[in-house]
Design an enzyme around this catalytic site. Structure first.
Site, PDB file in Angstrom:
ATOM      1  N   TYR A  27       0.845  -1.188  -0.308  1.00 62.54           N
ATOM      2  CA  TYR A  27      -0.167  -0.219  -0.215  1.00 62.54           C
ATOM      3  C   TYR A  27       0.552   1.405  -0.049  1.00 62.54           C
ATOM      4  O   TYR A  27       1.717   1.336   0.905  1.00 62.54           O
ATOM      5  CB  TYR A  27      -1.114  -0.117   1.059  1.00 62.54           C
ATOM      6  CG  TYR A  27      -1.561   1.158   1.319  1.00 62.54           C
ATOM      7  CD1 TYR A  27      -3.179   1.353  -0.027  1.00 62.54           C
ATOM      8  CD2 TYR A  27      -1.943   1.902   2.348  1.00 62.54           C
ATOM      9  CE1 TYR A  27      -3.709   2.157   0.469  1.00 62.54           C
ATOM     10  CE2 TYR A  27      -2.531   3.523   2.582  1.00 62.54           C
ATOM     11  CZ  TYR A  27      -3.731   3.256   0.994  1.00 62.54           C
ATOM     12  OH  TYR A  27      -4.225   4.492   1.648  1.00 62.54           O
ATOM     13  N   ASP A  33       8.916   2.514   0.676  1.00 66.08           N
ATOM     14  CA  ASP A  33       8.442   3.452   1.658  1.00 66.08           C
ATOM     15  C   ASP A  33       7.655   3.354   2.876  1.00 66.08           C
ATOM     16  O   ASP A  33       7.601   2.317   3.596  1.00 66.08           O
ATOM     17  CB  ASP A  33       6.406   3.360   0.989  1.00 66.08           C
ATOM     18  CG  ASP A  33       5.480   3.591   2.073  1.00 66.08           C
ATOM     19  OD1 ASP A  33       5.609   4.226   2.967  1.00 66.08           O
ATOM     20  OD2 ASP A  33       4.447   3.684   0.899  1.00 66.08           O
ATOM     21  N   LYS A  35       3.283   9.773   8.962  1.00 69.54           N
ATOM     22  CA  LYS A  35       2.946   9.457  10.588  1.00 69.54           C
ATOM     23  C   LYS A  35       3.502   8.992  11.755  1.00 69.54           C
ATOM     24  O   LYS A  35       3.550  10.760  11.901  1.00 69.54           O
ATOM     25  CB  LYS A  35       2.635   7.332  10.322  1.00 69.54           C
ATOM     26  CG  LYS A  35       1.160   6.801   8.934  1.00 69.54           C
ATOM     27  CD  LYS A  35       0.884   5.625   9.083  1.00 69.54           C
ATOM     28  CE  LYS A  35       0.547   5.449   8.154  1.00 69.54           C
ATOM     29  NZ  LYS A  35      -0.888   5.277   7.763  1.00 69.54           N
TER      30      LYS A  35
HETATM   31  C1  LIG Z   1       2.570   2.251   3.652  1.00 69.57           C
HETATM   32  C2  LIG Z   1       2.513   2.858   3.589  1.00 69.57           C
HETATM   33  N1  LIG Z   1       2.535   3.934   2.425  1.00 69.57           N
HETATM   34  C3  LIG Z   1       1.015   4.961   2.311  1.00 69.57           C
HETATM   35  C4  LIG Z   1       0.449   5.598   3.076  1.00 69.57           C
HETATM   36  C5  LIG Z   1      -0.714   6.815   2.883  1.00 69.57           C
HETATM   37  O1  LIG Z   1      -0.115   7.497   4.081  1.00 69.57           O
HETATM   38  P1  LIG Z   1      -1.607   8.677   4.099  1.00 69.57           P
HETATM   39  O2  LIG Z   1      -1.917   7.639   4.427  1.00 69.57           O
HETATM   40  O3  LIG Z   1      -0.675   9.469   5.178  1.00 69.57           O
HETATM   41  O4  LIG Z   1      -1.766   8.951   2.899  1.00 69.57           O
HETATM   42  C6  LIG Z   1       0.011   4.665   4.529  1.00 69.57           C
HETATM   43  C7  LIG Z   1      -0.753   5.246   5.025  1.00 69.57           C
HETATM   44  O5  LIG Z   1      -1.447   4.056   5.905  1.00 69.57           O
HETATM   45  C8  LIG Z   1       1.184   3.042   4.731  1.00 69.57           C
HETATM   46  O6  LIG Z   1       0.927   2.575   5.409  1.00 69.57           O
END
Ligand SMILES: Cc1ncc(COP(=O)(O)O)c(C=O)c1O
Length: 447
Positions: free
Chosen positions: A150, A237, A265
């Site tokens: 994700y 990521d 986060k």
């Molecule tokens: C691994 C990862 N990448 C990207 C995101 C997206 O971040 P945001 O919700 O701050 O847009 C998340 C959100 O849960 C995530 O867990």
């Protein structure tokens, strides 16, 4: 005795009322897809430490941890103090401010790939910018990503986990996205070898959804080697893993340094915020001065009304100072291990085809894997079908488990985390809630 579902509907009457109102306002009554709950969600009034309280006063041990943003717990005093002081100083100067420098320096002191830093408002935005930078740097267009990983909800990466086409995404974007099976270096090599238009490889370095389909350090090293060989930008990521699995994230833990890293986060101390960090020569594509030096008249654009806003900066600084000690990471890892072991003991005792797995502070559930008699200790997610891991098992059982746990005062998702504010008593209470729910599910004839 009433079924788990009717107990849920009776116990959360006020929540149902609010949900009915919300349904007439928001699609599905919710404001983020991740909060979809049948038959209706619970509503929270406040939170503190490892807990949150519902609108009818019911207490829940919380394992959502602000979707991974709250490493320490809800409202840690250091962050409350920093944000309270800052809110009185100003929330938005439309100008540069000293806190953004202090915040970025702390990131640089922790994340090895962070030669340069650019703040964004969220993880989605961070990945959007990282992919744009990779395209600009390489002059290529395509993004290679992995099944189940994700990366936020922007067009390039929101393709359903299985590559299913999502409405609203232009065909040209779909054509520029390549989906590979996880942990399959040969599949990646084949793509890089046959397609010269791949700009970047992006992944969650501990695997899809922070380890639902786990990835190990060996795969990361292989990716590092192969992306270097083909001149492709490697993006980690670390929006979940950053500062969580070690103060320096997955790249420090596995000693594999990507070209770009995206953060969110924990980086913003539980407030909205994110960042792209990485190689100077890539980040400098945003720099007007650097591009002019190269004789270029164009640059990569990046703006944002709330980027590096003082409140998130204050919270982020307070958080990263604590993160740097390595103490919260040790605590959350220990708590998660205790919880996984405790829950698995209950699963084994009842001979269920369920398992709780995960590494570091992550807790993953597979509810109904279909192999009766398999002991939880013998479950190895690396040998499991990744599509089944991604499905998390039987939807009906999963739903009843969630309702039962909420009724027993535990708010846990199938992909959860521990927070440093959790106590051993919380872990014990969670195990008791789980055992009670299993008994109810038996009484309901579900298992
Ligand atoms: C691994 C990862 N990448 C990207 C995101 C997206 O971040 P945001 O919700 O701050 O847009 C998340 C959100 O849960 C995530 O867990």
């Amino acid at each position: 005795m009433p079924s788990i579902l009717s107990q849920y509907e009776q116990a959360f009457l006020k929540d149902r009322e609010l949900a009915q109102k919300a349904n007439s306002i928001f699609p599905d009554g919710i404001t983020s897809d991740g909060r979809y709950t049948e038959p209706f969600p619970i509503y929270i009034s406040h939170s503190q430490g490892g807990k949150k309280w519902g609108i009818n006063g019911k207490e829940f041990i919380d394992y959502w941890g602000g979707n991974g943003a709250l490493l320490l717990g809800h409202n840690p005093p250091e962050i409350v103090e920093a944000v309270t002081a800052q809110v009185q100083q100003g929330t938005h100067y439309s100008a540069c401010h000293p806190l953004e420098i202090q915040w970025a320096e702390l990131i640089q002191s922790l994340i090895p790939s962070a030669e340069k830093v650019r703040f964004t408002n969220s993880g989605t935005e961070a990945n959007l910018l990282a992919i744009r930078l990779a395209r600009a740097y390489t002059g290529k267009h395509k993004v290679l990503r992995f099944f189940g990983h994700y990366h936020g909800w922007q067009d390039s990466v929101i393709l359903g986990a299985d590559g299913a086409i999502e409405p609203g995404i232009p065909q040209s974007v779909l054509d520029a996205t390549i989906l590979c099976p996880p942990n399959d270096i040969e599949a990646v090599e084949k793509c890089l070898h046959t397609d010269p238009d791949i700009a970047c490889v992006i992944l969650e370095p501990t695997g899809a959804c922070s380890g639902v389909i786990p990835t190990n350090g060996e795969f990361l090293s292989q990716l590092r080697e192969i992306t270097q060989e083909y001149g492709v930008v490697l993006i980690f990521d670390e929006i979940i893993t950053g500062f969580r699995i070690s103060p320096g994230g997955a790249q420090t833990y596995y000693q594999v340094i990507p070209d770009l890293t995206t953060l969110a986060k924990i980086v913003a101390g539980g407030l909205p915020g994110g960042a792209v960090v990485g190689k100077k020569e890539i980040l400098n594509l945003i720099s007007r001065k650097e591009q002019e030096k190269q004789g270029r008249t164009t640059k990569v654009s990046h703006l944002g009304t709330f980027s590096a806003n003082p409140l998130s900066a204050a919270a982020g600084i307070a958080m990263l100072k604590i993160v740097k000690t390595g103490k919260p990471q040790a605590q959350v890892n220990q708590l998660a291990q205790e919880l996984r072991r405790g829950l698995n003991a209950i699963i084994d005792e009842h001979r269920l085809d369920w398992v709780v797995y995960g590494e570091f502070s992550c807790i993953k559930f597979l509810i109904g894997h279909g192999i009766p008699g398999l002991k939880t200790a013998d479950f190895n997610p690396y040998q499991w079908d990744y599509r089944q891991l991604s499905s998390r098992g039987n939807p009906q059982l999963r739903q009843n488990l969630r309702w039962g746990l909420l009724l027993n005062g535990v708010d846990i998702s199938l992909s959860s985390v521990t927070m440093a504010a959790h106590s051993t008593a919380d872990i014990q209470q969670t195990m008791a809630a789980f055992a009670q729910t299993v008994d109810w599910m038996k009484a309901d004839g579900l298992i």
